[in-house]
Design a protein around this motif. Sequence first.
Motif, PDB file in Angstrom:
ATOM      1  N   MET A  51       0.722  -1.315  -0.003  1.00 62.07           N
ATOM      2  CA  MET A  51      -0.155  -0.055  -0.093  1.00 62.07           C
ATOM      3  C   MET A  51       0.911   1.189  -0.184  1.00 62.07           C
ATOM      4  O   MET A  51       1.826   1.278   0.813  1.00 62.07           O
ATOM      5  N   GLU A  57      -3.708   6.125   5.832  1.00 61.72           N
ATOM      6  CA  GLU A  57      -2.914   5.519   6.869  1.00 61.72           C
ATOM      7  C   GLU A  57      -2.900   6.523   7.996  1.00 61.72           C
ATOM      8  O   GLU A  57      -2.107   6.295   8.984  1.00 61.72           O
ATOM      9  N   TYR A 260      -7.040  -4.716   5.764  1.00 59.45           N
ATOM     10  CA  TYR A 260      -6.780  -4.214   4.580  1.00 59.45           C
ATOM     11  C   TYR A 260      -6.809  -5.344   3.468  1.00 59.45           C
ATOM     12  O   TYR A 260      -6.265  -6.610   3.849  1.00 59.45           O
ATOM     13  N   ALA A 273      -3.362  -6.598   8.166  1.00 65.04           N
ATOM     14  CA  ALA A 273      -2.175  -7.547   8.741  1.00 65.04           C
ATOM     15  C   ALA A 273      -2.149  -7.460  10.257  1.00 65.04           C
ATOM     16  O   ALA A 273      -2.698  -6.247  10.868  1.00 65.04           O
ATOM     17  N   ARG A 316       8.304  -6.102  10.512  1.00 63.40           N
ATOM     18  CA  ARG A 316       8.430  -4.606  10.206  1.00 63.40           C
ATOM     19  C   ARG A 316       9.679  -4.135  11.037  1.00 63.40           C
ATOM     20  O   ARG A 316       9.744  -4.124  12.402  1.00 63.40           O
ATOM     21  N   ARG A 342       5.623   0.747   9.197  1.00 64.12           N
ATOM     22  CA  ARG A 342       4.635   0.101   8.128  1.00 64.12           C
ATOM     23  C   ARG A 342       4.746   0.873   6.825  1.00 64.12           C
ATOM     24  O   ARG A 342       3.701   0.370   5.990  1.00 64.12           O
TER      25      ARG A 342
HETATM   26  N1  GLY Z   1       1.736  -0.765   5.679  1.00 58.12           N
HETATM   27  C1  GLY Z   1       0.592  -1.840   6.282  1.00 58.12           C
HETATM   28  C2  GLY Z   1       1.281  -2.590   7.130  1.00 58.12           C
HETATM   29  O1  GLY Z   1       2.477  -2.415   7.533  1.00 58.12           O
HETATM   30  O2  GLY Z   1       0.671  -3.639   7.574  1.00 58.12           O
END
Ligand code: GLY
Length: 399
Positions: A51, A57, A260, A273, A316, A342
């Motif tokens: 995304m 966001e 999402y 997620a 992440r 993210r």
């Molecule tokens: N940008 C979406 C996520 O990290 O789940």
Amino acid sequence: MPDLFDLVVVGGGVIGLSVAWRAAGRGLRVAVVDPAPATSRTAASYAAAGMLAPVSEVTYTEEPLLRLGLASLERWPAFAAELTRASGHDLDLRADGTLDVAFGSDDLAALDDLAAFTASLGLPAERLTGRECRRLEPMLAPSVRGGMLAGGDSWVDPRRVTAALLAALGRAGATLVPDRVTGLLTDSGAARGVRLAGGGGLSAGRVVLAAGAWSGSLEGMPPEVLPPVRPVKGQIMRLRSPEPVLGRCVRGAVHGSHVYLVPRGDGGLVLGATQEELGFDTRVTAGGLWELLRDARELVPGVTELEVTETIAGLRPGSPDNLPLVGPTIMPGLDLATGHHRGGVLLAPLTADLCANGDGADPVLADLAGLCSPLRFAGAAPPRPPGTGPVENTPREQR
Ligand code: GLY
């Protein structure tokens, strides 16, 4: 002895490869060190849905992140076009906007607040009724109460992006070193390259650490330059349908729990997620997948008919203030490009430009660089190694 390279990048995810590609394009001798560039299954770049959604966001109190996201989104079309030319790869970049939808009355109230916030910032977002949402996306459930269309938000296939970056780097003459870094080469307190697990080292005028979630715990690094980056686990499902289910990216809140759904050009659909603080744990769990499906089905009931093609958990690189760490550290010759949490895919073009603007020649970039300077954490303690303190388990996106 002259340096072997002008730049060594530690980490071959979307950030490291983008930084390396920009530098190679400027004629620098570049090497990227990573045991599995672009394909490490537990790295954020490989799991990511792709995304490019700074508007949908956006959260209160994170306006600096929004500024970075908008600046990078603006760069994406040119970055993608240039990368496609350089690699011959199509990136599946789409710019049909993101539809943020609400399920319950509590979700609708939160969406109204978000719409008011985005309007106050002058962002391109349009508030829609439930019926208008279904007109845009007929597969949405009748129970969807309303939505907000962030028309400028986009998305891309991250695996295509990293494959394209690898190809472009190869064509630009960069060196890929499939090895692990075990420390820095130093000279009079300055970084002068990296040591390799396989033996020997690579000398370089500059080293950029772009090792994603592992950046805070890299072996052999002086503790004072290790960034306060921690792994934040995200579980993702990939589904496939013969016909496209959605025309654009849909994000939704179901009684405060966020999910999402990102369509792929080939009929795929990515569901994400979870957001879990469990150290370096990358197990895919029944509970994680159940939560994703439970919420996705409330918004798009047809998802339960689709074939599951992949389940995956990626890490992440989280930072204490959710902003990335990009730029020089207190050690001469050592820069960071990490902590993108993210937004790594979104922020890749901007990060590459920030790293290329080390001399501050571009004042717009220099201003943005101030937001993500690693020096804001200089002297901060490195993050606690996982498993040595209380574990906070935040099972879903709580923002
Ligand atoms: N940008 C979406 C996520 O990290 O789940």
